[in-house]
Motif scaffolding. Structure first.
Motif, mmCIF file in Angstrom:
data_model
loop_
_atom_site.group_PDB
_atom_site.id
_atom_site.type_symbol
_atom_site.label_atom_id
_atom_site.label_comp_id
_atom_site.label_asym_id
_atom_site.label_seq_id
_atom_site.Cartn_x
_atom_site.Cartn_y
_atom_site.Cartn_z
ATOM 1 N N ALA A 53 0.824 -1.201 0.000
ATOM 2 C CA ALA A 53 0.000 0.000 0.000
ATOM 3 C C ALA A 53 0.864 1.259 0.000
ATOM 4 C CB ALA A 53 -0.938 -0.013 1.205
ATOM 5 N N ALA A 56 2.625 1.550 -3.519
ATOM 6 C CA ALA A 56 1.635 1.902 -4.543
ATOM 7 C C ALA A 56 1.218 3.361 -4.418
ATOM 8 C CB ALA A 56 0.419 0.993 -4.426
ATOM 9 N N ALA A 65 4.466 -2.449 -6.133
ATOM 10 C CA ALA A 65 3.861 -2.730 -4.833
ATOM 11 C C ALA A 65 3.975 -4.219 -4.495
ATOM 12 C CB ALA A 65 2.402 -2.297 -4.826
ATOM 13 N N LEU A 122 -5.405 0.012 -1.156
ATOM 14 C CA LEU A 122 -4.587 -0.348 -2.310
ATOM 15 C C LEU A 122 -5.520 -0.535 -3.495
ATOM 16 C CD1 LEU A 122 -1.720 -1.140 -3.292
ATOM 17 C CD2 LEU A 122 -2.241 -3.485 -2.607
ATOM 18 N N ALA A 212 -5.855 -5.223 -2.114
ATOM 19 C CA ALA A 212 -6.603 -4.501 -3.142
ATOM 20 C C ALA A 212 -8.092 -4.822 -3.112
ATOM 21 C CB ALA A 212 -6.037 -4.827 -4.527
#
Length: 305
Positions: A53, A56, A65, A122, A212
């Motif tokens: 996270a 990214a 990431a 994320l 994510a």
């Protein structure tokens, strides 16, 4: 329940299962080779998610990431193994549990100190942000399909690593007789550190992939760790194949139970009560599955005595 919903939930169960496999594979390697109960494995999952996270957010690259999650978790694993775990190999399991539980607290407070108490997010990479049209009119998120594919690729890669390479031969020998391979000249300390780093990297990678889909927050690894322990008990401790099969069984049982049981009870009672009872039984279903398997095969599906 229609066919479309059933297939979608089967895919959700597969996605959940391969994520559990990434956690359980490292855990079963560590326990099988070192005989170590590592409660801090879930913290390495969290480290990977937070590293992904953060990178990214700074670079905008999901690929970087994922690389960061692997590197951060592996480095954290090496440090933990060399500083703490190495002193626990000859201790009993109670000492191992207490020490690794302390590591959970250290990782949690350290992560909160570095990143704060608020969750991070994320984003799914743009190339996988849409949906894929499947047969029977099913539209399923591309990112979840990618997780399923990645899980199968990693499982195949681990199988080749363990069964077809020199390091895999040493890992398998270490499971069987660590004193003998040490006597034959293998540096057992380096082998243990490498196995621990590999297991940590897999856990961190799983955390990044799941980050994510859900928020990245302190303590996110502990619920997954419990399911990973269930997975390796079902599959058999020390077996990569067992970890893979056990993870798929747990993922499908948990996901399908949450869908099918409320429908089943809905035929006999009002919908709210059916949902409540069905959800409760679904949460128990994986433990019932574990008990049933151990009743007939105490070593797990692919474990050895």
């Amino acid at each position: 329940m229609d066919l479309v919903l059933l297939i979608e939930q089967l895919l959700n169960g597969l996605q959940f299962g391969v994520m559990l496999f990434l956690m359980a594979a490292g855990l079963t390697l560590i326990f099988g080779v070192m005989g170590l109960i590592n409660l801090a494995h879930g913290s390495l999952y969290m480290v990977g998610a937070f590293a992904a996270a953060a990178v990214a957010s700074a670079t905008g690259s999901f690929t970087l990431a994922l690389i960061a999650s692997l590197a951060a978790a592996a480095i954290a694993g090496v440090i933990v193994e060399m500083v703490v775990i190495r002193r626990l190999y000859d201790r009993d399991h109670l000492d191992q549990v207490l020490a690794t539980f302390a590591l959970i607290l250290i990782f949690s407070e350290g992560t909160r100190w570095v990143f704060g108490s608020f969750p991070l997010y994320l984003d799914v990479p743009s190339a996988l942000s849409g949906a894929v049209d499947l047969p029977f009119g099913i539209s399923y998120p591309a990112y979840r399909l990618a997780i399923i594919g990645i899980g199968f690729v990693v499982a195949f890669g681990l199988f080749l690593l363990i069964t077809r390479t020199r390091i895999g031969m040493r890992i398998r020998a270490g499971e069987s007789d660590r004193e003998m391979i040490a006597a034959l000249g293998v540096n057992i300390a380096v082998l243990y550190t490498a196995v621990f780093a590999l297991g940590a990297a897999l856990a961190g990678f799983a955390g990044a992939l799941v980050g994510a889909i859900q928020s990245v927050q302190v303590g996110m690894g502990e619920p997954v760790l419990i399911l990973a322990f269930v997975t390796i008990v079902i599959g058999g401790i020390g077996s990569i194949r067992g970890a893979f099969v056990g993870a798929l069984l747990v993922g499908l049982t948990d996901t399908m139970g949450r869908v099918l049981l409320p429908v089943l009870f809905g035929a006999f009672m009002n919908p709210s009560a059916a949902t409540s009872i069905g959800s409760a039984l679904a949460s128990m279903s994986i433990y019932i599955l574990m008990a049933a398997i151990l009743l007939f095969k105490p070593t797990g599906l692919y474990g050895s005595a």
